[in-house]
Design a protein around this motif. Sequence first.
Motif, PDB file in Angstrom:
ATOM      1  N   GLU A  42       0.196  -1.107   0.042  1.00 23.14           N
ATOM      2  CA  GLU A  42       0.271   0.128  -0.250  1.00 23.14           C
ATOM      3  C   GLU A  42       0.924   1.192   0.134  1.00 23.14           C
ATOM      4  N   ARG A  43       2.328   1.281   0.443  1.00 24.23           N
ATOM      5  CA  ARG A  43       2.731   1.911   0.270  1.00 24.23           C
ATOM      6  C   ARG A  43       2.667   3.318  -0.678  1.00 24.23           C
ATOM      7  N   TYR A  44       3.610   1.738  -1.851  1.00 24.17           N
ATOM      8  CA  TYR A  44       3.672   2.601  -3.204  1.00 24.17           C
ATOM      9  C   TYR A  44       2.101   2.658  -4.103  1.00 24.17           C
ATOM     10  N   THR A  45       1.211   1.759  -3.384  1.00 27.38           N
ATOM     11  CA  THR A  45       0.542   1.346  -4.695  1.00 27.38           C
ATOM     12  C   THR A  45      -0.825   2.356  -4.626  1.00 27.38           C
ATOM     13  N   ARG A  46      -1.404   3.395  -2.913  1.00 31.10           N
ATOM     14  CA  ARG A  46      -2.028   4.701  -2.836  1.00 31.10           C
ATOM     15  C   ARG A  46      -1.714   5.327  -3.514  1.00 31.10           C
ATOM     16  N   PRO A  47       0.001   5.753  -3.683  1.00 32.55           N
ATOM     17  CA  PRO A  47       0.596   6.687  -4.140  1.00 32.55           C
ATOM     18  C   PRO A  47      -0.160   7.153  -5.882  1.00 32.55           C
ATOM     19  N   ALA A  48       0.371   5.859  -6.641  1.00 31.75           N
ATOM     20  CA  ALA A  48       0.581   5.082  -7.993  1.00 31.75           C
ATOM     21  C   ALA A  48      -1.101   5.314  -7.965  1.00 31.75           C
ATOM     22  N   ARG A  49      -2.334   4.552  -7.642  1.00 30.76           N
ATOM     23  CA  ARG A  49      -3.766   5.074  -7.743  1.00 30.76           C
ATOM     24  C   ARG A  49      -4.092   6.378  -7.754  1.00 30.76           C
ATOM     25  N   GLU A  50      -3.562   6.930  -6.876  1.00 34.45           N
ATOM     26  CA  GLU A  50      -3.556   8.808  -7.098  1.00 34.45           C
ATOM     27  C   GLU A  50      -3.802   9.706  -8.183  1.00 34.45           C
ATOM     28  N   PHE A  51      -2.380   8.519  -8.188  1.00 40.95           N
ATOM     29  CA  PHE A  51      -0.919   9.714  -9.392  1.00 40.95           C
ATOM     30  C   PHE A  51      -2.527   9.164 -10.901  1.00 40.95           C
ATOM     31  N   ALA A  52      -2.618   8.026 -10.999  1.00 42.83           N
ATOM     32  CA  ALA A  52      -3.488   6.947 -12.076  1.00 42.83           C
ATOM     33  C   ALA A  52      -4.788   8.475 -12.637  1.00 42.83           C
ATOM     34  N   GLU A  53      -6.063   7.688 -11.148  1.00 40.96           N
ATOM     35  CA  GLU A  53      -6.836   8.969 -11.337  1.00 40.96           C
ATOM     36  C   GLU A  53      -6.809  10.262 -11.858  1.00 40.96           C
ATOM     37  N   LEU A  54      -5.716  10.720 -10.891  1.00 38.65           N
ATOM     38  CA  LEU A  54      -5.934  12.284 -11.115  1.00 38.65           C
ATOM     39  C   LEU A  54      -5.581  12.763 -13.210  1.00 38.65           C
ATOM     40  N   VAL A  55      -4.817  11.532 -13.269  1.00 40.67           N
ATOM     41  CA  VAL A  55      -4.236  11.572 -14.993  1.00 40.67           C
ATOM     42  C   VAL A  55      -5.737  11.210 -16.050  1.00 40.67           C
ATOM     43  N   GLY A  56      -6.234  10.152 -15.249  1.00 40.84           N
ATOM     44  CA  GLY A  56      -8.285   9.441 -15.662  1.00 40.84           C
ATOM     45  C   GLY A  56      -8.812  11.357 -15.376  1.00 40.84           C
ATOM     46  N   ALA A  57      -9.315  11.594 -15.211  1.00 43.78           N
ATOM     47  CA  ALA A  57      -9.806  12.523 -14.472  1.00 43.78           C
ATOM     48  C   ALA A  57      -9.525  13.579 -14.740  1.00 43.78           C
ATOM     49  N   GLY A  58      -8.575  14.396 -15.849  1.00 44.94           N
ATOM     50  CA  GLY A  58      -7.932  14.943 -16.058  1.00 44.94           C
ATOM     51  C   GLY A  58      -8.262  15.112 -17.577  1.00 44.94           C
ATOM     52  N   GLY A  59      -8.371  13.955 -17.625  1.00 45.08           N
ATOM     53  CA  GLY A  59      -8.933  13.579 -19.642  1.00 45.08           C
ATOM     54  C   GLY A  59      -7.705  13.431 -20.349  1.00 45.08           C
ATOM     55  N   HIS A  60      -6.334  12.809 -19.258  1.00 42.60           N
ATOM     56  CA  HIS A  60      -4.608  13.080 -20.302  1.00 42.60           C
ATOM     57  C   HIS A  60      -5.134  11.068 -20.646  1.00 42.60           C
ATOM     58  N   THR A  61      -3.886  11.155 -21.405  1.00 43.62           N
ATOM     59  CA  THR A  61      -3.604   9.816 -22.160  1.00 43.62           C
ATOM     60  C   THR A  61      -2.595   8.827 -20.463  1.00 43.62           C
ATOM     61  N   LEU A  62      -2.435   7.512 -20.655  1.00 48.34           N
ATOM     62  CA  LEU A  62      -1.429   7.147 -20.516  1.00 48.34           C
ATOM     63  C   LEU A  62      -0.428   6.271 -21.371  1.00 48.34           C
ATOM     64  N   VAL A  63       0.590   6.234 -21.153  1.00 52.13           N
ATOM     65  CA  VAL A  63       1.551   5.543 -22.439  1.00 52.13           C
ATOM     66  C   VAL A  63       2.458   4.922 -21.017  1.00 52.13           C
ATOM     67  N   TRP A  64       2.024   4.186 -21.363  1.00 48.79           N
ATOM     68  CA  TRP A  64       2.853   2.994 -20.228  1.00 48.79           C
ATOM     69  C   TRP A  64       3.686   1.234 -20.788  1.00 48.79           C
TER      70      TRP A  64
END
Length: 179
Positions: free
Chosen positions: A14-36
Motif C-alpha cells: 500500500e505504501r506504493y500502490t496508494r500514491p500510484a493509484r492516486e496519480f492515475a486517477e488524477l491522470v484519468g480525471a484530467g482527460g489525459h492518456t497513460l502511455v505505459w
Amino acid sequence: MNICVFLSAADLDERYTRPAREFAELVGAGGHTLVWGGSDVGLMKVVADGVHETGGRLLGVTVDFLAATAREGADEMVVTESLAERKRLLLAKADAVVIMVGGTGTLDEATEILELKKHGHTAMPVVLLNTEGFYDGLKEQFRRMEDEGFLPVPLTDLVFFAEEPVGALAYLEESVGIE
C-alpha cells in the motif's frame, strides 16, 4: 496530454500502490492518456486501472516476450521486438514522463530520458515521484553529479522531484500549458 509512466510491474504494498493509484486517477480525471509498458500486472495494473476507471485513455507499448501479460482492452497496444524499441516508442508517444518506484528497468528508462534532456534531444517535462522517499538516494547522487560538474545543465532543468501525486500532475500540466 500523453503521460508516459515508468514504473514497476511488481506487486507492491500500500505504501506504493496508494500514491500510484492516486496519480492515475488524477491522470484519468484530467482527460489525459497513460502511455505505459502495457502490462496488466503489479503496479502497472494499478496505474492502468486508475486511469481507465476515471475516464483516461490507455496506450500500451509492450515487448514480445512480455506480451502474455499485456492488458486486454487497452485503447491501443503496440508490441515491439526489443526493450530498446519499446523504450523508444514509449518516449515518442509521450508529451511528458513520470518516473515512479521500480527496479533496474525503471532506472534504465529514467536515465535514458534524463540523458536525452541533458543533450537537448527532448524538452518534455520529467517528474520523479519520490514516494516514501524511494528515490532519496538517487536525488542525492544527482545533486553530487551537479555539484561536481558532471551535469552540464542544472538538475532542475532535467527533472522535477515531487513528493505527492497532485504535485507531479500540477507540474506537468503547468509545464505543457494546461490550465
